[in-house]
Design an enzyme around this catalytic site. Structure first.
Site, PDB file in Angstrom:
ATOM      1  N   VAL A   1      -8.488   3.026  -1.705  1.00 17.91           N
ATOM      2  CA  VAL A   1     -10.074   2.358  -1.034  1.00 17.91           C
ATOM      3  C   VAL A   1     -10.108   3.938  -0.015  1.00 17.91           C
ATOM      4  O   VAL A   1     -11.194   2.976   0.472  1.00 17.91           O
ATOM      5  CB  VAL A   1     -10.019   0.794  -1.350  1.00 17.91           C
ATOM      6  CG1 VAL A   1     -10.044   0.500  -2.539  1.00 17.91           C
ATOM      7  CG2 VAL A   1      -9.036   0.145  -0.318  1.00 17.91           C
TER       8      VAL A   1
ATOM      9  N   HIS B   1     -10.547   1.450  -7.606  1.00 19.47           N
ATOM     10  CA  HIS B   1     -10.210  -0.119  -7.023  1.00 19.47           C
ATOM     11  C   HIS B   1     -11.716  -0.111  -5.684  1.00 19.47           C
ATOM     12  O   HIS B   1     -11.524  -1.211  -5.360  1.00 19.47           O
ATOM     13  CB  HIS B   1      -9.632  -0.162  -6.189  1.00 19.47           C
ATOM     14  CG  HIS B   1      -8.446  -0.495  -7.405  1.00 19.47           C
ATOM     15  ND1 HIS B   1      -6.754  -0.973  -7.507  1.00 19.47           N
ATOM     16  CD2 HIS B   1      -8.745  -0.701  -8.540  1.00 19.47           C
ATOM     17  CE1 HIS B   1      -6.564  -0.363  -8.462  1.00 19.47           C
ATOM     18  NE2 HIS B   1      -6.985  -0.548  -9.521  1.00 19.47           N
TER      19      HIS B   1
ATOM     20  N   ASN C   1       6.853  11.935  -6.549  1.00 17.71           N
ATOM     21  CA  ASN C   1       7.280   9.650  -5.830  1.00 17.71           C
ATOM     22  C   ASN C   1       8.278   9.734  -5.343  1.00 17.71           C
ATOM     23  O   ASN C   1       9.485  10.103  -5.796  1.00 17.71           O
ATOM     24  CB  ASN C   1       6.976   8.599  -7.009  1.00 17.71           C
ATOM     25  CG  ASN C   1       6.763   7.245  -6.091  1.00 17.71           C
ATOM     26  OD1 ASN C   1       7.330   7.175  -5.145  1.00 17.71           O
ATOM     27  ND2 ASN C   1       5.749   6.976  -6.722  1.00 17.71           N
ATOM     28  N   PRO C   2       8.793   9.587  -3.931  1.00 18.50           N
ATOM     29  CA  PRO C   2      10.119   9.458  -3.680  1.00 18.50           C
ATOM     30  C   PRO C   2      10.943   8.547  -4.242  1.00 18.50           C
ATOM     31  O   PRO C   2      11.859   9.009  -4.574  1.00 18.50           O
ATOM     32  CB  PRO C   2       9.822   9.507  -2.066  1.00 18.50           C
ATOM     33  CG  PRO C   2       8.930   8.783  -1.494  1.00 18.50           C
ATOM     34  CD  PRO C   2       7.455   9.130  -2.766  1.00 18.50           C
TER      35      PRO C   2
ATOM     36  N   TYR D   1     -12.478  -6.342   6.665  1.00 17.89           N
ATOM     37  CA  TYR D   1     -12.161  -4.900   6.449  1.00 17.89           C
ATOM     38  C   TYR D   1     -12.877  -3.973   6.779  1.00 17.89           C
ATOM     39  O   TYR D   1     -13.723  -3.313   6.609  1.00 17.89           O
ATOM     40  CB  TYR D   1     -13.948  -5.034   4.453  1.00 17.89           C
ATOM     41  CG  TYR D   1     -12.506  -5.165   3.082  1.00 17.89           C
ATOM     42  CD1 TYR D   1     -11.960  -4.589   3.065  1.00 17.89           C
ATOM     43  CD2 TYR D   1     -12.758  -6.790   2.676  1.00 17.89           C
ATOM     44  CE1 TYR D   1     -11.078  -4.797   1.826  1.00 17.89           C
ATOM     45  CE2 TYR D   1     -11.823  -7.167   2.214  1.00 17.89           C
ATOM     46  CZ  TYR D   1     -10.815  -6.316   1.501  1.00 17.89           C
ATOM     47  OH  TYR D   1     -10.286  -6.156  -0.163  1.00 17.89           O
TER      48      TYR D   1
ATOM     49  N   ALA E   1       4.349  13.325  -1.793  1.00 15.52           N
ATOM     50  CA  ALA E   1       3.160  14.334  -1.377  1.00 15.52           C
ATOM     51  C   ALA E   1       2.510  14.850  -0.751  1.00 15.52           C
ATOM     52  O   ALA E   1       2.163  16.845  -1.706  1.00 15.52           O
ATOM     53  CB  ALA E   1       2.092  12.953  -2.113  1.00 15.52           C
TER      54      ALA E   1
ATOM     55  N   ARG F   1      -9.783  -1.883   8.525  1.00 14.14           N
ATOM     56  CA  ARG F   1     -10.107  -1.902   7.903  1.00 14.14           C
ATOM     57  C   ARG F   1     -10.633  -0.296   7.585  1.00 14.14           C
ATOM     58  O   ARG F   1     -10.318   1.121   7.598  1.00 14.14           O
ATOM     59  CB  ARG F   1      -9.257  -1.793   6.802  1.00 14.14           C
ATOM     60  CG  ARG F   1      -8.140  -3.226   6.714  1.00 14.14           C
ATOM     61  CD  ARG F   1      -8.098  -3.037   4.974  1.00 14.14           C
ATOM     62  NE  ARG F   1      -6.611  -2.038   4.261  1.00 14.14           N
ATOM     63  CZ  ARG F   1      -6.782  -1.776   2.839  1.00 14.14           C
ATOM     64  NH1 ARG F   1      -7.322  -2.524   2.485  1.00 14.14           N
ATOM     65  NH2 ARG F   1      -5.782  -0.581   3.059  1.00 14.14           N
TER      66      ARG F   1
ATOM     67  N   GLY G   1       2.076   9.180  -6.364  1.00 11.03           N
ATOM     68  CA  GLY G   1       2.175   8.179  -4.772  1.00 11.03           C
ATOM     69  C   GLY G   1       1.834   6.557  -5.882  1.00 11.03           C
ATOM     70  O   GLY G   1       1.472   6.061  -4.401  1.00 11.03           O
ATOM     71  N   THR G   2       2.212   6.185  -6.975  1.00 11.28           N
ATOM     72  CA  THR G   2       1.708   5.114  -6.721  1.00 11.28           C
ATOM     73  C   THR G   2       2.943   4.396  -7.854  1.00 11.28           C
ATOM     74  O   THR G   2       3.916   5.021  -8.525  1.00 11.28           O
ATOM     75  CB  THR G   2       0.579   4.921  -8.163  1.00 11.28           C
ATOM     76  OG1 THR G   2       0.462   3.628  -8.522  1.00 11.28           O
ATOM     77  CG2 THR G   2       0.660   6.058  -9.143  1.00 11.28           C
TER      78      THR G   2
HETATM   79  P1  NAD Z   1       2.030   0.832  -4.189  1.00  9.25           P
HETATM   80  O1  NAD Z   1       2.228   0.678  -2.325  1.00  9.25           O
HETATM   81  O2  NAD Z   1       2.173  -0.357  -4.693  1.00  9.25           O
HETATM   82  O3  NAD Z   1       3.319   2.136  -4.373  1.00  9.25           O
HETATM   83  C1  NAD Z   1       3.314   3.385  -3.060  1.00  9.25           C
HETATM   84  C2  NAD Z   1       3.763   3.993  -3.850  1.00  9.25           C
HETATM   85  O4  NAD Z   1       3.825   5.617  -3.046  1.00  9.25           O
HETATM   86  C3  NAD Z   1       5.258   3.411  -4.496  1.00  9.25           C
HETATM   87  O5  NAD Z   1       5.805   4.085  -5.247  1.00  9.25           O
HETATM   88  C4  NAD Z   1       6.024   4.626  -2.913  1.00  9.25           C
HETATM   89  O6  NAD Z   1       7.292   5.091  -2.505  1.00  9.25           O
HETATM   90  C5  NAD Z   1       5.083   5.959  -3.045  1.00  9.25           C
HETATM   91  N1  NAD Z   1       4.692   6.702  -2.009  1.00  9.25           N
HETATM   92  C6  NAD Z   1       5.955   6.450  -0.656  1.00  9.25           C
HETATM   93  N2  NAD Z   1       5.751   7.721   0.592  1.00  9.25           N
HETATM   94  C7  NAD Z   1       4.722   8.372  -0.632  1.00  9.25           C
HETATM   95  C8  NAD Z   1       4.707   9.949  -0.301  1.00  9.25           C
HETATM   96  N3  NAD Z   1       4.658  10.167   1.184  1.00  9.25           N
HETATM   97  N4  NAD Z   1       3.727  10.388  -1.056  1.00  9.25           N
HETATM   98  C9  NAD Z   1       4.160  10.642  -2.605  1.00  9.25           C
HETATM   99  N5  NAD Z   1       4.468   8.987  -2.423  1.00  9.25           N
HETATM  100  C10 NAD Z   1       4.504   8.331  -2.062  1.00  9.25           C
HETATM  101  O7  NAD Z   1       0.559   1.165  -4.163  1.00  9.25           O
HETATM  102  P2  NAD Z   1      -0.638   1.426  -5.231  1.00  9.25           P
HETATM  103  O8  NAD Z   1       0.418   2.216  -6.461  1.00  9.25           O
HETATM  104  O9  NAD Z   1      -1.595   2.640  -4.694  1.00  9.25           O
HETATM  105  O10 NAD Z   1      -1.052   0.245  -5.549  1.00  9.25           O
HETATM  106  C11 NAD Z   1      -1.402  -0.571  -4.641  1.00  9.25           C
HETATM  107  C12 NAD Z   1      -2.437  -1.370  -4.564  1.00  9.25           C
HETATM  108  O11 NAD Z   1      -3.045  -1.574  -3.355  1.00  9.25           O
HETATM  109  C13 NAD Z   1      -3.931  -0.051  -5.084  1.00  9.25           C
HETATM  110  O12 NAD Z   1      -4.193  -1.103  -6.166  1.00  9.25           O
HETATM  111  C14 NAD Z   1      -4.199   0.193  -4.176  1.00  9.25           C
HETATM  112  O13 NAD Z   1      -6.201  -0.038  -4.396  1.00  9.25           O
HETATM  113  C15 NAD Z   1      -3.988  -0.560  -3.033  1.00  9.25           C
HETATM  114  N6  NAD Z   1      -3.753  -0.039  -1.803  1.00  9.25           N
HETATM  115  C16 NAD Z   1      -5.030   1.426  -1.313  1.00  9.25           C
HETATM  116  C17 NAD Z   1      -4.354   1.755  -0.414  1.00  9.25           C
HETATM  117  C18 NAD Z   1      -5.545   3.346   0.616  1.00  9.25           C
HETATM  118  O14 NAD Z   1      -6.461   3.359  -0.302  1.00  9.25           O
HETATM  119  N7  NAD Z   1      -4.580   4.003   0.958  1.00  9.25           N
HETATM  120  C19 NAD Z   1      -3.485   1.348   0.208  1.00  9.25           C
HETATM  121  C20 NAD Z   1      -2.487   0.382   0.325  1.00  9.25           C
HETATM  122  C21 NAD Z   1      -3.357  -0.513  -0.672  1.00  9.25           C
END
Ligand code: NAD
Ligand code: ZN
Length: 242
Positions: A105, A121, A215-216, A68, A233, A71, A189-190
């Site tokens: 996060v 989260h 979302n792509p 952590y 995004a 990260r 982006g989820t």
């Molecule tokens: P996910 O990895 O499951 O999904 C990511 C989504 O983003 C996918 O559907 C993908 O097609 C899309 N994507 C990829 N590039 C993109 C772009 N440039 N613009 C828009 N969309 C794009 O992630 P999630 O749904 O957030 O779930 C994963 C879990 O992991 C969450 O619970 C989260 O807490 C954690 N997480 C957090 C981070 C962070 O804080 N940045 C990073 C990774 C994972």
């Protein structure tokens, strides 16, 4: 302007209440690696549940904190991108009717200026006392020596919702209420796999509101969305929300 962007802009233009859910994709252009991508080098031999679960922390808190701390250093070095900025600017225009719930996060929404923000989260930049529950910000990465100690003297853990843990029910209730009351939900982006956050947009649908997806890729939510904007995004949101 393409017809889908036009349709989404029309939905948002007439909405008094807008609820937004973001996931890892909104931070992709900031260079934040996904959980899986971050597990390279030294970390390649771990599984996610070896680093992000209560059992892992009970077994080996030093290793979990080392992960952590790394990260936290990475997200501190990253910068918010135009997607984060567009959401913060949209919130300033819409005011009271706006709420942003994020699964991320990384803290980038807050750094971009979002205030009506729920970090479902948790946040890599915070720790929580294992005894009294107090939450505090970590010192800057260069001054941070894990594990942090609480004012009460006890050890603190990362302020993150781990595998097998529940979201804060008060936070989840506020998010669910905002999505149920929203005229439009914007889901960015989820992958919409991880529940209960993924169910928030369904609250909007049930109450008669419309869902816009950015979302792509196609997701499980796509068939329910009034409009799907297929793109990154950081490119789509500035055009959608300007
Ligand atoms: P996910 O990895 O499951 O999904 C990511 C989504 O983003 C996918 O559907 C993908 O097609 C899309 N994507 C990829 N590039 C993109 C772009 N440039 N613009 C828009 N969309 C794009 O992630 P999630 O749904 O957030 O779930 C994963 C879990 O992991 C969450 O619970 C989260 O807490 C954690 N997480 C957090 C981070 C962070 O804080 N940045 C990073 C990774 C994972
Ligand atoms: Zn304490």
């Amino acid at each position: 302007m393409d017809p889908d962007t036009k349709a989404a802009r029309a939905l948002l233009g007439t909405a008094a209440r807008v609820a937004v859910l973001t996931g890892a994709g909104v931070s992709a252009e900031s260079g934040i690696p996904t959980f899986r991508d971050a597990m390279s080098g030294h970390w390649a031999r771990f599984r996610p549940e070896d680093l992000a679960s209560p059992a892992a922390y009970a077994r080996d808190p030093d290793t979990v904190w080392a992960w952590y701390a790394g990260r936290y250093r990475d997200v501190t070095a990253a910068q918010p991108n135009p997607a984060h900025a567009a959401l913060a600017a949209f919130e300033r225009r819409l005011g009271e009717g706006f709420l942003l719930a994020t699964q991320n996060v990384d803290g980038l929404h807050a750094r971009a200026g979002s205030e009506r923000l729920l970090e479902l989260h948790g946040n890599l930049g915070r720790a929580r006392c294992e005894v009294c529950g107090a939450v505090s910000a970590l010192p800057p990465p260069e001054a941070f020596e894990p594990p942090p100690r609480c004012g009460c003297g006890a050890r603190m853990r990362p302020h993150i919702v781990w595998f097998g843990e529940y979201l804060d029910p008060a936070v989840l209730d506020r998010a669910a209420a905002a999505f149920a009351a929203a005229d439009a939900a914007l889901v960015v982006g989820t992958s919409a796999h991880v529940h209960p956050a993924a169910g928030l947009a369904l609250e909007t649908l049930r109450a008669g509101g419309a869902v816009i997806e950015v979302n792509p890729e196609q997701t499980e939510l796509s068939p329910h969305a009034a409009v799907c904007l297929r793109g990154a995004a950081a490119a789509v949101l500035p055009a959608l929300l300007q």
